[in-house]
Each structure stands twice: as C-alpha cells, then as structure tokens.
Design a protein around this motif. Structure first.
Motif, PDB file in Angstrom:
ATOM      1  N   TRP A  52       2.771   3.684  -1.036  1.00 22.46           N
ATOM      2  CA  TRP A  52       2.436   2.432  -0.527  1.00 22.46           C
ATOM      3  C   TRP A  52       1.039   2.324  -0.290  1.00 22.46           C
ATOM      4  O   TRP A  52       0.441   1.209  -0.175  1.00 22.46           O
ATOM      5  CB  TRP A  52       2.960   2.216   0.974  1.00 22.46           C
ATOM      6  N   ARG A  54      -0.893   2.012  -2.775  1.00 24.00           N
ATOM      7  CA  ARG A  54      -1.283   1.151  -3.725  1.00 24.00           C
ATOM      8  C   ARG A  54      -1.522  -0.163  -3.255  1.00 24.00           C
ATOM      9  O   ARG A  54      -2.001  -1.041  -3.974  1.00 24.00           O
ATOM     10  CB  ARG A  54      -0.539   1.321  -4.868  1.00 24.00           C
ATOM     11  N   LEU A  55      -0.963  -0.539  -2.211  1.00 30.12           N
ATOM     12  CA  LEU A  55      -0.505  -1.844  -1.752  1.00 30.12           C
ATOM     13  C   LEU A  55      -1.464  -2.038  -0.580  1.00 30.12           C
ATOM     14  O   LEU A  55      -1.359  -3.162   0.236  1.00 30.12           O
ATOM     15  CB  LEU A  55       0.619  -2.327  -1.185  1.00 30.12           C
ATOM     16  N   TYR A 179      -3.521 -11.862  -1.595  1.00 25.91           N
ATOM     17  CA  TYR A 179      -2.822 -10.619  -1.382  1.00 25.91           C
ATOM     18  C   TYR A 179      -1.868 -10.626  -2.393  1.00 25.91           C
ATOM     19  O   TYR A 179      -1.291  -9.403  -2.902  1.00 25.91           O
ATOM     20  CB  TYR A 179      -2.333 -10.272   0.093  1.00 25.91           C
ATOM     21  N   ILE A 183      -1.035  -7.710  -5.169  1.00 29.49           N
ATOM     22  CA  ILE A 183      -0.064  -6.559  -5.290  1.00 29.49           C
ATOM     23  C   ILE A 183       0.929  -7.018  -6.309  1.00 29.49           C
ATOM     24  O   ILE A 183       1.908  -6.347  -6.451  1.00 29.49           O
ATOM     25  CB  ILE A 183       0.562  -6.530  -4.106  1.00 29.49           C
ATOM     26  N   HIS A 186       2.768  -4.529  -8.586  1.00 26.15           N
ATOM     27  CA  HIS A 186       3.455  -3.662  -7.818  1.00 26.15           C
ATOM     28  C   HIS A 186       4.704  -4.167  -7.349  1.00 26.15           C
ATOM     29  O   HIS A 186       5.315  -3.528  -6.411  1.00 26.15           O
ATOM     30  CB  HIS A 186       2.604  -2.913  -6.882  1.00 26.15           C
ATOM     31  N   GLU A 187       4.952  -5.315  -7.486  1.00 28.10           N
ATOM     32  CA  GLU A 187       5.936  -6.097  -6.763  1.00 28.10           C
ATOM     33  C   GLU A 187       7.375  -5.499  -7.185  1.00 28.10           C
ATOM     34  O   GLU A 187       8.253  -5.264  -6.127  1.00 28.10           O
ATOM     35  CB  GLU A 187       6.223  -7.658  -7.022  1.00 28.10           C
TER      36      GLU A 187
END
Length: 372
Positions: A52, A54-55, A179, A183, A186-187
């Motif tokens: 996470w 990466r978020l 935001y 992201i 990566h959703e």
C-alpha cells in the motif's frame, strides 16, 4: 476537476441474509479512508505496509488532506455516506461527484455527527445553515463550534470550513480529484482485498444473526443497537486500521466501515456471556421446545408449568444472546430458536478450549529404528 477518470468498474453491492443487510465494496469509500489513514499516521496510527506504500499521498496534497482528515471526527470521512447515497462507486465517480455538490451542501455533509438520528441530522443541518449565514462572532457560529468541539471534530478545520465554504469545496474537490488521478493505475489492486472480503462476509451473514456475524467479521465490535436501523450497510476497508471501525447513520441506515482481514472467533468473554445465557434448565428447555417450531410465551408457560412472566424473563436473556428470535403476529409473540447461532456457539467453545495438536515426538534408537 482534474484528471483522468479511474476504472469504471462497479463494486460488489449485494444483499445478504435479508433485505436489511448489504455489502458495499467500493473504491470511492476506500479512497477517502486512505486519505484518513495517511493523515492519521501523523497522529499515532501505524503506517500502511507494503504493497500500500504505492498509494502514498503526494506531498503537494498533504496540507489539504490534513485540513479534511485530521481530528477524531474527520470532515472528509463524513463524505462516505454521501458517496453511498449518490452511487459514487469508484474513485473517478467520487472525484466527479464532489465537484458537482454545492458548497453549503458539502459543508452540511461534513459537519454531521457520524452516528446520529434522523432528527439529529436535520437539526445539525439547520444549525450549519444558520452558522454559515451568521458573522463569525455571533451565536450560531460560536454555538456550532462548541458543539463540534465536544463531538471531537477538529475545531480549526471546522472554523476554516465555516469561514469560506466555497474555498473548502474547491479544495476538497481538488484533493480528491488529484489523489484519484495519482492512484488510478493501482485501483484494481486497491479493489482486490475489498472483493475478496465479500464472500466471507456473505457466508457469515447467511449463517448467523446479524449481531454475531458482524462481531465475527470484526471481533472488537462495539455496536449493540443495530436492530434499530431499517438497513445496515457493511463497507469493507483495507485502509482503515485493524483495530478501528467507523459508523455513520443516514436515513435510518447504519453504514459501517470495518477492517478486512480481522475476522476470527469471538473473544472468550463473549463466549462466556453466551454460555451463561443457556446455563439454566428452563432456558435449555425453551430452546429445545422452540427448535422444532415457533412457540408462544403462553404455550411455553403451559408446557413448562411456570408463569408467563418467568418465560418472558428467560426468553429475554436468550434473545439478548441472539440464540432465540421473536416475532409478533397480531397479539401474540412467537419464539424460535436460532440453530445456526447455537451451532456456532458450541463450535467456537470447542475451538476455544481445544489444545493445539502436537506432532508426535520421534525418538531414534541405537538400532537405527524410529519410535513415536
């Protein structure tokens, strides 16, 4: 509104066990919870672990995120019920939807106490409307600031929202939009744990009464009044800390954000309470008689040769333990045992007291043979 919209896939939204319960696994609510978690790590929550990281929250968005997601009651988290009601299912829907909400409406949404009645929600909306119209030093504004402070909102965040709701709405829309864009790649990864949590929740909700099922999903569960709501919506989240949950009320509905990956057996204190509920000869007889078919209190009193008041006392204890279900038909109340709850109680009790199995010890003897 900035940016590219994220994947348009819909979340899993399913009714389980009855029309009263549904699951809402959506990346729109998870984005808001992620922002909350990122900011709350500055105030003591543990940071998110791999994958996470990466978020991560871009540095440029941190000041706005701190405005809306600090405090025990975070303004931005109060947007989760709005996302559910408006059907904003993914990050892109959320970003686009926020930009279409009138600033005063967004302020009212953000300043509602998360866990309140319908009447309390209307009262708060009226108070916010009055505070927005009043000068900063006048009664409606100071009264609302005092109330929100007592409710554990961050006072400086509330004051900034009331001072300039237009600027707040633009800042929040910009935060969510940027935001969501950050992201978006990566959703699907964000969605994965939410979808994986749904079958387990569906199974528990189909097998057990609602209270037992939700406590199994989240053993630290502290809510004991779910029966008063017309509908309960369970929202799985990976981003919320393992020991936290968030509850919101909207239009006679309870929306509960709970952490995935914490499901397990109930604590032994809960087992002990349930076992005490059946630790009486009359209550065991009531369960036996109410297993085959629904039976009234009057019928139970006749079969057990006791007063109806005595039956009422014992059935109340069994209902509180969710081992007996009661329903009214005209002027009579019928009682029916809940076999799945009884099965779960006995299974969990055995699991709690069973010693772990040990591998047999292996001894090597001089002749080279092995003995157990």
């Amino acid at each position: 509104m900035p940016g590219r919209r994220a994947s348009a896939r819909t979340p899993v939204t399913s009714s389980v066990a009855s029309s009263r319960v549904s699951l809402f696994a959506a990346t729109s609510s998870e984005l808001l919870t992620l922002l909350y978690r990122h900011i709350q790590t500055d105030y003591g929550l543990p940071a998110l672990a791999e994958p996470w990281t990466r978020l991560a929250l871009p540095t440029s968005l941190r000041p706005a995120a701190d405005w809306f997601f600090r405090g025990d009651i975070a303004l931005g988290m109060n947007v989760i019920p709005l996302a559910y009601e408006r059907g904003w299912r993914n990050a892109g829907d959320l970003a686009a939807g926020i930009g279409s909400v009138a600033p005063d409406d967004l302020a009212r949404t953000m300043l509602r106490p998360p866990d309140t009645t319908v009447a309390g929600r209307r009262r708060r909306d009226h108070e916010v409307t009055a505070a927005l119209a009043a000068p900063a030093s006048e009664g409606p504004r100071t009264s609302l600031l005092a109330q929100t402070h007592a409710e554990r909102f961050d006072t400086s965040a509330v004051k900034a929202l009331l001072d300039d709701p237009d600027d707040a709405a633009q800042a929040f829309a910009r935060l969510v939009g940027e935001y969501a864009q950050a992201i978006s790649a990566h959703e699907d990864e964000l969605r994965g744990p939410l979808l994986a949590a749904v079958p387990q929740a569906e199974t528990l909700l189909a097998e057990l009464p609602l209270g037992q099922a939700v406590r199994r999903l989240f053993p630290q569960w502290q809510f004991h009044d779910l029966a008063k709501f017309d509908r309960v919506v369970l929202i799985p989240s990976h981003a919320i800390a393992p020991f936290l949950s968030a509850r919101f009320t909207a239009n006679h509905q309870a929306l509960i954000v709970y952490p995935v990956g914490t499901a397990g057996h109930p604590p032994v204190t809960e087992l002990a309470t349930a076992l005490r509920a059946i630790a009486h000869p009359l209550r065991l007889e009531i369960l036996r008689l109410a297993t085959a078919a629904p039976v009234t209190g009057q019928e139970l009193a006749g079969m057990l040769a006791v007063t109806e008041a005595t039956v009422h006392h014992h059935t109340s204890l069994l209902r509180a333990a969710e081992l007996l279900a009661s329903s009214r038909d005209a002027h009579r109340v019928y009682h029916k045992a809940v076999p799945a709850a009884l099965d779960a109680l006995f299974r969990d009790t055995l699991d709690a007291i069973r010693l772990p199995q040990k591998e047999p010890a292996i001894s090597t003897y001089p002749d080279g043979g092995e003995r157990c």
